[in-house]
Design a protein around this motif. Sequence first.
Motif, PDB file in Angstrom:
ATOM      1  N   SER A  23     -10.999  -1.713   3.992  1.00 11.96           N
ATOM      2  CA  SER A  23     -10.751  -1.213   5.341  1.00 11.96           C
ATOM      3  C   SER A  23     -11.568   0.055   5.561  1.00 11.96           C
ATOM      4  N   ARG A  33      -2.349  -5.149   2.822  1.00 14.84           N
ATOM      5  CA  ARG A  33      -2.128  -6.207   3.797  1.00 14.84           C
ATOM      6  C   ARG A  33      -0.830  -6.918   3.449  1.00 14.84           C
ATOM      7  N   ASP A  47       1.499 -10.438  10.009  1.00 15.42           N
ATOM      8  CA  ASP A  47       0.235 -10.130   9.338  1.00 15.42           C
ATOM      9  C   ASP A  47      -0.141  -8.715   9.733  1.00 15.42           C
ATOM     10  N   ALA A  49      -1.933  -4.860   8.428  1.00 12.01           N
ATOM     11  CA  ALA A  49      -2.669  -4.022   7.478  1.00 12.01           C
ATOM     12  C   ALA A  49      -2.159  -2.595   7.616  1.00 12.01           C
TER      13      ALA A  49
END
Length: 181
Positions: A23, A33, A47, A49
């Motif tokens: 990232s 994640r 989902d 991050a």
Amino acid sequence: GSAIRHKAVYRDSSLWMAHSIASGTGGAYSAVRYVRLNPFTHTNLEDEALGVEGAWHFYPSLMVDAQENVVITYTRSSTTEYPGAYVTGHRFDDAPGLAPSVLLKAGQAHYEAVGGGRNRWGDYMGAALDPSGKLVAAGGLDKTIRIWSLEETGGKLVQSLIAHEDAILRLAWSPDGKLLV
């Protein structure tokens, strides 16, 4: 840090997992994640991050209890921050996503291999959510269990249990929430 180091958790038609991903600017940093899937309908339920520019987030460990409350412990460091232990998660009745992270233990020194063998950090951290979903217990290499209240924004340290003989790698609450094993 990009490999899935902990087993995925399967419970009630959901598959949960957490791992590190690249990232930040140019993929120079890492994030955790978190993913929840329904393997039968091929549906991505969550989902997310979790990371900040300029920091590395690695060695996540995920726990899901019988009520589908999720706890994730992980390590974070940066050029101005020694590796420290953090926790995040969410309750079963929260909207999808993760709660703000809480610092469990600030890093105190740089990583240094000692004794000619492996000097492990972060890939051995355990966490357990109590049956009420209000407390999380977390432990690690420093041989201390820390119990946090999740009822307050950002969490609050309730108690530290010190003087264990070895690292705390796994934790579980008794069904009545009175004992940690």
